[in-house]
Design a protein around this motif. Structure first.
Motif, PDB file in Angstrom:
ATOM      1  N   THR A 163      55.584  28.830  -0.758  1.00  8.08           N
ATOM      2  CA  THR A 163      56.937  29.337  -0.868  1.00  8.08           C
ATOM      3  C   THR A 163      57.843  28.528   0.045  1.00  8.08           C
ATOM      4  O   THR A 163      57.378  27.768   0.887  1.00  8.08           O
ATOM      5  N   GLY A 164      59.143  28.726  -0.104  1.00  9.77           N
ATOM      6  CA  GLY A 164      60.082  28.063   0.783  1.00  9.77           C
ATOM      7  C   GLY A 164      60.519  26.703   0.295  1.00  9.77           C
ATOM      8  O   GLY A 164      60.451  26.394  -0.900  1.00  9.77           O
ATOM      9  N   ILE A 165      60.961  25.877   1.222  1.00  8.31           N
ATOM     10  CA  ILE A 165      61.540  24.568   0.901  1.00  8.31           C
ATOM     11  C   ILE A 165      60.733  23.488   1.614  1.00  8.31           C
ATOM     12  O   ILE A 165      60.591  23.503   2.841  1.00  8.31           O
ATOM     13  N   LEU A 166      60.215  22.559   0.854  1.00  2.00           N
ATOM     14  CA  LEU A 166      59.343  21.502   1.377  1.00  2.00           C
ATOM     15  C   LEU A 166      60.118  20.207   1.563  1.00  2.00           C
ATOM     16  O   LEU A 166      60.810  19.746   0.652  1.00  2.00           O
ATOM     17  N   LEU A 167      59.992  19.617   2.747  1.00  5.66           N
ATOM     18  CA  LEU A 167      60.571  18.299   3.016  1.00  5.66           C
ATOM     19  C   LEU A 167      59.558  17.243   2.623  1.00  5.66           C
ATOM     20  O   LEU A 167      58.450  17.197   3.157  1.00  5.66           O
ATOM     21  N   VAL A 168      59.912  16.384   1.673  1.00  3.13           N
ATOM     22  CA  VAL A 168      59.026  15.318   1.195  1.00  3.13           C
ATOM     23  C   VAL A 168      59.518  13.990   1.755  1.00  3.13           C
ATOM     24  O   VAL A 168      60.577  13.505   1.372  1.00  3.13           O
ATOM     25  N   SER A 169      58.736  13.416   2.664  1.00  2.22           N
ATOM     26  CA  SER A 169      59.093  12.111   3.228  1.00  2.22           C
ATOM     27  C   SER A 169      58.050  11.055   2.895  1.00  2.22           C
ATOM     28  O   SER A 169      58.094   9.950   3.427  1.00  2.22           O
ATOM     29  N   ILE A 182      60.946  24.551  -3.996  1.00  7.22           N
ATOM     30  CA  ILE A 182      62.054  23.614  -3.848  1.00  7.22           C
ATOM     31  C   ILE A 182      61.605  22.455  -2.958  1.00  7.22           C
ATOM     32  O   ILE A 182      60.931  22.663  -1.954  1.00  7.22           O
ATOM     33  N   ARG A 183      61.964  21.251  -3.320  1.00  2.63           N
ATOM     34  CA  ARG A 183      61.624  20.098  -2.486  1.00  2.63           C
ATOM     35  C   ARG A 183      62.894  19.305  -2.167  1.00  2.63           C
ATOM     36  O   ARG A 183      63.809  19.195  -2.975  1.00  2.63           O
ATOM     37  N   VAL A 184      62.921  18.763  -0.985  1.00  3.50           N
ATOM     38  CA  VAL A 184      64.004  17.900  -0.532  1.00  3.50           C
ATOM     39  C   VAL A 184      63.398  16.543  -0.232  1.00  3.50           C
ATOM     40  O   VAL A 184      62.520  16.428   0.630  1.00  3.50           O
ATOM     41  N   LEU A 185      63.827  15.527  -0.937  1.00  8.03           N
ATOM     42  CA  LEU A 185      63.276  14.182  -0.785  1.00  8.03           C
ATOM     43  C   LEU A 185      64.092  13.392   0.227  1.00  8.03           C
ATOM     44  O   LEU A 185      65.301  13.205   0.076  1.00  8.03           O
ATOM     45  N   VAL A 186      63.410  12.932   1.279  1.00  7.99           N
ATOM     46  CA  VAL A 186      64.028  12.067   2.286  1.00  7.99           C
ATOM     47  C   VAL A 186      63.181  10.802   2.356  1.00  7.99           C
ATOM     48  O   VAL A 186      62.084  10.816   2.912  1.00  7.99           O
ATOM     49  N   ILE A 216      65.353  13.112   9.496  1.00  6.78           N
ATOM     50  CA  ILE A 216      64.430  14.247   9.383  1.00  6.78           C
ATOM     51  C   ILE A 216      65.046  15.503   9.976  1.00  6.78           C
ATOM     52  O   ILE A 216      65.072  16.576   9.352  1.00  6.78           O
ATOM     53  N   LEU A 217      65.556  15.404  11.200  1.00 10.06           N
ATOM     54  CA  LEU A 217      66.117  16.573  11.877  1.00 10.06           C
ATOM     55  C   LEU A 217      67.352  17.107  11.149  1.00 10.06           C
ATOM     56  O   LEU A 217      67.522  18.325  11.008  1.00 10.06           O
ATOM     57  N   ALA A 218      68.199  16.193  10.679  1.00 10.28           N
ATOM     58  CA  ALA A 218      69.403  16.617   9.958  1.00 10.28           C
ATOM     59  C   ALA A 218      69.046  17.310   8.651  1.00 10.28           C
ATOM     60  O   ALA A 218      69.696  18.288   8.251  1.00 10.28           O
ATOM     61  N   SER A 219      67.992  16.839   7.978  1.00  5.18           N
ATOM     62  CA  SER A 219      67.564  17.450   6.718  1.00  5.18           C
ATOM     63  C   SER A 219      66.998  18.847   6.955  1.00  5.18           C
ATOM     64  O   SER A 219      67.265  19.778   6.174  1.00  5.18           O
ATOM     65  N   ILE A 220      66.189  18.990   8.011  1.00  6.42           N
ATOM     66  CA  ILE A 220      65.637  20.312   8.327  1.00  6.42           C
ATOM     67  C   ILE A 220      66.769  21.302   8.595  1.00  6.42           C
ATOM     68  O   ILE A 220      66.758  22.442   8.119  1.00  6.42           O
TER      69      ILE A 220
END
Length: 335
Positions: A20-26, A47-51, A59-63
């Protein structure tokens, strides 16, 4: 091969905290971790956020902006982002939404693992796998000891092989280091148009030879030790570079550290460290003698940094933030 040497995994794949939640994909799609994250989010509707970059500010700004709840990354990136956050950006970005960090790609000792949990204020879960094998060790939704990779995943067969004798380490023998060899439904068929490399990659029983060393403790948790090719041999003693690096990373003045072997006709190889300083007072005051003394105090004599300590502004890295160890070895030849 004796039956006692073969282990079969029982732990189911997956982790409730990542469903669940929002995954940061780097991770890029050329990495197994990148492919896994894309498929995972599709299956679970996450939900995924691609960085596509891994610098601390991005990374910090995306989080902060997207209220990321989970992030999968490699230890060097985690250390760099954590150090920069602690020393520069703690009052600039809100990362309180982060609940879980999944860590893979190289080893992380218990002390560093715990320290990074305190910096990020969330749980860090280590895992182990590769492009050739898929997942091997994990924790599911269980809480495992800091520094542990978890237990053997379901549908995975494991051989833990003594690299000196070539014999299996029996399942009832604990804390003995051996090469991780894997057979599973997720195992690759072979390297594309390279039958020689494919043949060398598998043993006589069809297990893939990872080249990684690990051990199993009394509770059934596995711990990564080092890669065979990265082990240093000093006076016929085996030195795990990851163990020495874990000690160096405990120092508040160290941002990144990598240990390699320096050729010595009389001794074989001398453990040698490349270090980048943290951007703080401890980093500014950090000296070679201080780090050498720290290693000498915590580790046995043959693991001392007899090859010296070299300071770089930044350690060279590959994709996903892994330290380019080969580049440092080439650099060392010229020093």
């Amino acid at each position: 091969m004796p039956a006692a040497g073969r282990r079969s995994g029982l732990l189911a794949h997956g982790n409730d905290q990542a469903s669940t939640g929002i995954l940061l994909v780097s991770s890029p799609l050329c990495w197994i971790s990148g492919v896994f994250q894309y498929l995972w989010t599709l299956v679970h509707g996450q939900i995924r956020v691609l960085v596509p970059v891994s610098d601390p500010v991005s990374i910090l700004a995306s989080i902060d902006k997207f209220k990321i709840t989970s992030w999968l990354t490699a230890p060097p990136v985690l250390f760099t982002v954590g150090s920069e956050y602690e020393n520069k950006y703690k009052n600039h970005y809100d990362i309180s939404s982060l609940k879980t960090i999944f860590l893979g790609g190289s080893s992380t000792g218990a002390d560093v693992h715990t320290a990074m949990e305190e910096v990020f204020g969330c749980k860090i879960i280590q895992f182990y796998g590769s492009t050739e094998t898929g997942g091997v060790f994990g924790s599911g939704s269980k809480i495992v000891p800091p520094g542990a990779l978890g237990t053997l995943l379901s549908d995975v067969e494991l051989r833990l092989v003594n690299i000196d004798t070539g014999e299996d380490i029996p399942a009832n023998v604990k804390n003995a280091v051996g090469e991780v060899r894997v057979r599973s439904k997720n195992l690759m068929l072979g390297y594309y148009k390279n039958p020689e490399a494919t043949s060398e990659a598998f043993d006589e029983h069809g297990f893939f030879k990872t080249g990684d060393l690990a051990y199993e403790d009394e509770d059934g948790y596995f711990y990564f030790v080092d890669r065979i090719k990265e082990m240093i041999k000093y006076m016929n003693y085996q030195v795990a570079t990851a163990e020495v690096e874990a000690v160096l990373l405990q120092h508040p003045g160290v941002r990144d550290a990598c240990v390699v072997g320096r050729a010595s006709p009389a001794h074989g190889e001398l453990p040698t460290a490349f270090v980048s300083r943290a951007d703080n007072e401890a980093g500014e005051a950090l000296t070679e003698a201080e780090l050498q003394a720290m290693v000498a105090e915590q580790l046995t004599d043959y693991k001392r940094l007899r090859g010296g300590v070299f300071f770089l502004d930044e350690l060279p890295t590959m994709e996903m933030g892994k330290i380019a160890r080969r580049s440092l070895k080439e650099m060392l030849k010229k020093l």
